[in-house]
Design an enzyme around this catalytic site. Structure first.
Site, PDB file in Angstrom:
ATOM      1  N   HIS A   1      -5.152  -5.547 -10.073  1.00  0.00           N
ATOM      2  CA  HIS A   1      -5.659  -4.800  -8.834  1.00  0.00           C
ATOM      3  C   HIS A   1      -6.361  -5.636  -7.883  1.00  0.00           C
ATOM      4  O   HIS A   1      -5.806  -5.823  -6.685  1.00  0.00           O
ATOM      5  CB  HIS A   1      -6.372  -3.634  -9.335  1.00  0.00           C
ATOM      6  CG  HIS A   1      -7.012  -2.834  -8.291  1.00  0.00           C
ATOM      7  ND1 HIS A   1      -8.151  -3.145  -7.487  1.00  0.00           N
ATOM      8  CD2 HIS A   1      -6.331  -2.038  -7.635  1.00  0.00           C
ATOM      9  CE1 HIS A   1      -8.178  -2.141  -6.502  1.00  0.00           C
ATOM     10  NE2 HIS A   1      -7.151  -1.509  -6.606  1.00  0.00           N
TER      11      HIS A   1
ATOM     12  N   ASP B   1       1.716  -0.516   2.628  1.00  0.00           N
ATOM     13  CA  ASP B   1       0.840  -0.280   1.911  1.00  0.00           C
ATOM     14  C   ASP B   1       1.355   1.401   1.539  1.00  0.00           C
ATOM     15  O   ASP B   1       2.595   1.730   1.898  1.00  0.00           O
ATOM     16  CB  ASP B   1      -0.375   0.072   2.336  1.00  0.00           C
ATOM     17  CG  ASP B   1      -1.472  -0.666   1.456  1.00  0.00           C
ATOM     18  OD1 ASP B   1      -1.313  -0.055   0.317  1.00  0.00           O
ATOM     19  OD2 ASP B   1      -2.615  -1.070   1.623  1.00  0.00           O
TER      20      ASP B   1
ATOM     21  N   GLU C   1      -9.641  -8.070   0.781  1.00  0.00           N
ATOM     22  CA  GLU C   1      -9.372  -7.187   2.033  1.00  0.00           C
ATOM     23  C   GLU C   1     -10.285  -6.683   2.943  1.00  0.00           C
ATOM     24  O   GLU C   1     -10.016  -6.733   3.820  1.00  0.00           O
ATOM     25  CB  GLU C   1      -8.664  -5.697   1.126  1.00  0.00           C
ATOM     26  CG  GLU C   1      -8.160  -4.681   2.121  1.00  0.00           C
ATOM     27  CD  GLU C   1      -7.805  -3.384   1.398  1.00  0.00           C
ATOM     28  OE1 GLU C   1      -7.224  -2.343   2.021  1.00  0.00           O
ATOM     29  OE2 GLU C   1      -7.991  -3.413  -0.107  1.00  0.00           O
TER      30      GLU C   1
ATOM     31  N   GLU D   1       0.478  -1.868 -12.582  1.00  0.00           N
ATOM     32  CA  GLU D   1      -0.898  -2.391 -12.108  1.00  0.00           C
ATOM     33  C   GLU D   1      -2.034  -2.187 -13.025  1.00  0.00           C
ATOM     34  O   GLU D   1      -1.933  -1.104 -13.926  1.00  0.00           O
ATOM     35  CB  GLU D   1      -1.367  -1.377 -10.958  1.00  0.00           C
ATOM     36  CG  GLU D   1      -2.768  -2.212 -10.305  1.00  0.00           C
ATOM     37  CD  GLU D   1      -2.980  -1.525  -8.955  1.00  0.00           C
ATOM     38  OE1 GLU D   1      -3.131  -2.112  -7.734  1.00  0.00           O
ATOM     39  OE2 GLU D   1      -3.448  -0.098  -8.709  1.00  0.00           O
TER      40      GLU D   1
ATOM     41  N   HIS E   1       5.175  -3.957  -0.370  1.00  0.00           N
ATOM     42  CA  HIS E   1       3.918  -3.410  -1.024  1.00  0.00           C
ATOM     43  C   HIS E   1       3.802  -2.000  -0.661  1.00  0.00           C
ATOM     44  O   HIS E   1       3.547  -1.729   0.633  1.00  0.00           O
ATOM     45  CB  HIS E   1       2.784  -4.379  -0.719  1.00  0.00           C
ATOM     46  CG  HIS E   1       1.558  -3.907  -1.122  1.00  0.00           C
ATOM     47  ND1 HIS E   1       1.198  -4.215  -2.423  1.00  0.00           N
ATOM     48  CD2 HIS E   1       0.458  -2.993  -0.948  1.00  0.00           C
ATOM     49  CE1 HIS E   1      -0.064  -3.705  -2.798  1.00  0.00           C
ATOM     50  NE2 HIS E   1      -0.495  -2.811  -1.916  1.00  0.00           N
TER      51      HIS E   1
ATOM     52  N   SER F   1     -12.654  -3.133 -15.015  1.00  0.00           N
ATOM     53  CA  SER F   1     -13.706  -4.340 -14.973  1.00  0.00           C
ATOM     54  C   SER F   1     -14.952  -4.307 -16.099  1.00  0.00           C
ATOM     55  O   SER F   1     -15.671  -5.124 -16.472  1.00  0.00           O
ATOM     56  CB  SER F   1     -14.459  -4.333 -13.620  1.00  0.00           C
ATOM     57  OG  SER F   1     -15.157  -3.359 -13.462  1.00  0.00           O
TER      58      SER F   1
ATOM     59  N   HIS G   1      -4.221  -7.442  -4.970  1.00  0.00           N
ATOM     60  CA  HIS G   1      -4.885  -7.442  -3.914  1.00  0.00           C
ATOM     61  C   HIS G   1      -5.833  -8.388  -3.922  1.00  0.00           C
ATOM     62  O   HIS G   1      -6.555  -8.806  -4.994  1.00  0.00           O
ATOM     63  CB  HIS G   1      -5.597  -5.994  -3.858  1.00  0.00           C
ATOM     64  CG  HIS G   1      -4.632  -4.642  -3.948  1.00  0.00           C
ATOM     65  ND1 HIS G   1      -4.378  -4.042  -4.951  1.00  0.00           N
ATOM     66  CD2 HIS G   1      -4.059  -4.098  -3.090  1.00  0.00           C
ATOM     67  CE1 HIS G   1      -3.389  -3.099  -4.716  1.00  0.00           C
ATOM     68  NE2 HIS G   1      -3.310  -3.096  -3.388  1.00  0.00           N
TER      69      HIS G   1
ATOM     70  N   HIS H   1       2.430   1.906  -2.263  1.00  0.00           N
ATOM     71  CA  HIS H   1       1.653   2.686  -3.483  1.00  0.00           C
ATOM     72  C   HIS H   1       2.423   4.279  -3.318  1.00  0.00           C
ATOM     73  O   HIS H   1       2.030   4.796  -2.089  1.00  0.00           O
ATOM     74  CB  HIS H   1       0.124   3.007  -3.290  1.00  0.00           C
ATOM     75  CG  HIS H   1      -0.422   1.854  -3.465  1.00  0.00           C
ATOM     76  ND1 HIS H   1      -1.030   0.975  -4.831  1.00  0.00           N
ATOM     77  CD2 HIS H   1      -0.742   0.457  -2.691  1.00  0.00           C
ATOM     78  CE1 HIS H   1      -1.454  -0.012  -4.385  1.00  0.00           C
ATOM     79  NE2 HIS H   1      -1.558  -0.132  -3.290  1.00  0.00           N
TER      80      HIS H   1
END
Length: 403
Positions: A179, A308, A209, A141, A61, A145, A206, A63
């Protein structure tokens, strides 16, 4: 065909002293040095004292699009960090061109990472990942929403996904990332997962978290409440945790972080054959707590490791990640934890990501690190390799000498 004779092979929790390997694109044989010398003679390359062969590391993982960050973002708590990401996003993204991303990819290679899962929000890292020497699971990704923007958001996601599917090279795997439960509308999730199942694509997300995420998903309150009202005019979470996990019931998924998960959710993760990606440095810098590895074990959930991105880390180095994990989880048995960590960057990561590597054994891809240590090799080698990382002398990916 290549034949390397080493002081030791360390793979999948086992130390083989005075052993070597025969390989081309895949590993053909693992045998004692004496046996290989007797059969192959001058074809053998003697690596000498202190040489240790280990599988290439797998970073599950990362980014890459935020690789320009050094000191821009705010660490200590999740919400101040997230706010700093939003306010600095354009500067960081624009400040990391192809050369910046390619440098991050090359840095991972220098640190022994021969395969990685790139979570791409914008597609700006596609060319660098397509041109990487490593195996790449490229997670396009999906985020959004707001139901009013659903079609536009999904269209952008499709455009990026289709572009990655045009890449034709061995070891590059277009995939899908959702995401998080708080940031993706259920309609988008269901459409993306339907496509993933139809095309047999790998999936990541994800999950749980931070405490802020937990409170928002459970109660529609807490620090995320102001965030969503101010930025998106939303007063209710896009999903509950139970709803979100239910979408993935029939597709094995890589869930990243999972720090705030409860036993009910861990049981569901275990029952559905999902995996958990552990990023201990990111968790510490963002102040979200430490993953409870003993609880994972009680549910028979294996964890794998990721760095990450440089938005929440200071290095893309799995040796450093494993070292921090050793000290973060101070109540766990040290030798057992070291073995778990090595499997989490090796065979367990490969299995979770659908790759034929992560171990030194016949019929697996010859993704191999030739390393050297300057201390005696004994049964505590898994710990020593983490606390006193070896010098990486050569890197092979699918049998090709990369450097």
């Amino acid at each position: 065909m290549k034949i390397l004779l080493s002081d030791a092979i360390f793979t999948n929790g086992t130390i083989l002293r005075n052993h070597g390997i025969v390989f081309d694109k895949t590993i053909l044989e693992v045998a004692s040095n004496d046996d290989l010398r007797s059969r192959y003679g001058m074809q053998c390359t003697e690596l000498g004292k202190g040489s240790v062969l280990v599988p290439g590391l797998i970073n599950s993982h990362v980014h890459l699009e935020f690789s320009a960050n050094r000191s821009t973002l705010t660490y200590g708590e999740f919400m101040p960090w997230l706010s700093s990401v939003i306010s600095s996003r354009d500067d960081l993204i624009n400040g990391c061109d192809d050369g910046c991303i390619a440098h991050a990819v090359d840095t991972m290679l220098s640190n022994g990472i021969t395969a990685f899962g790139a979570v791409s929000s914008y597609g700006f890292d596609l060319d660098a990942c397509a041109g990487a020497s490593q195996k790449v699971v490229y997670f396009n990704e999906l985020i959004g929403s707001d139901p009013a923007m659903a079609d536009a958001l999904y269209g952008n996601f499709q455009e990026r996904l289709f572009a990655s599917q045009q890449i034709e090279r061995e070891g590059f795997y277009p995939s899908i990332a959702i995401h998080s439960p708080y940031s993706v509308h259920r309609v988008l999730i269901q459409k993306a997962l339907k496509y993933a199942k139809e095309k047999s694509l790998r999936v990541s997300a994800h999950l749980l978290e931070s405490p802020a995420e937990r409170e928002w998903l459970d109660n529609n309150s807490g620090p995320f409440q102001n965030f969503f009202q101010n930025f998106l005019k939303q007063s209710q979470a896009a999903n509950t945790v139970e709803e979100f996990l239910g979408y993935f019931d029939d597709i094995p998924t890589l869930f990243t972080h999972v720090v705030q998960a409860r036993d009910k959710e861990l049981r569901q993760i275990a029952q559905r054959g999902h995996s958990v990606i552990h990023c201990p440095i990111s968790n510490r810098l963002l102040g979200v707590g430490a993953l409870d590895l003993q609880r994972l074990s009680s549910h028979d959930i294996r964890f794998i490791c990721g760095t990450d991105g440089l938005s929440s880390n200071y290095a893309l180095n799995l040796f450093e990640e494993m070292k921090i994990a050793l000290f973060t989880h101070y109540s766990d048995d040290l030798p057992a934890l070291a073995q778990q960590l090595w499997k989490g960057v090796g065979i367990h990561a490969a299995e979770a990501m659908g790759l034929n590597c992560g171990t030194i054994a016949p019929n697996y891809d010859a993704d191999i690190l030739v390393t050297r240590v300057n201390y005696p090799i004994n049964d505590q080698l898994p710990i020593h390799l983490i606390t006193q990382p070896p010098r990486i002398e050569s890197i092979y990916i699918q049998g090709e000498h990369i450097r």
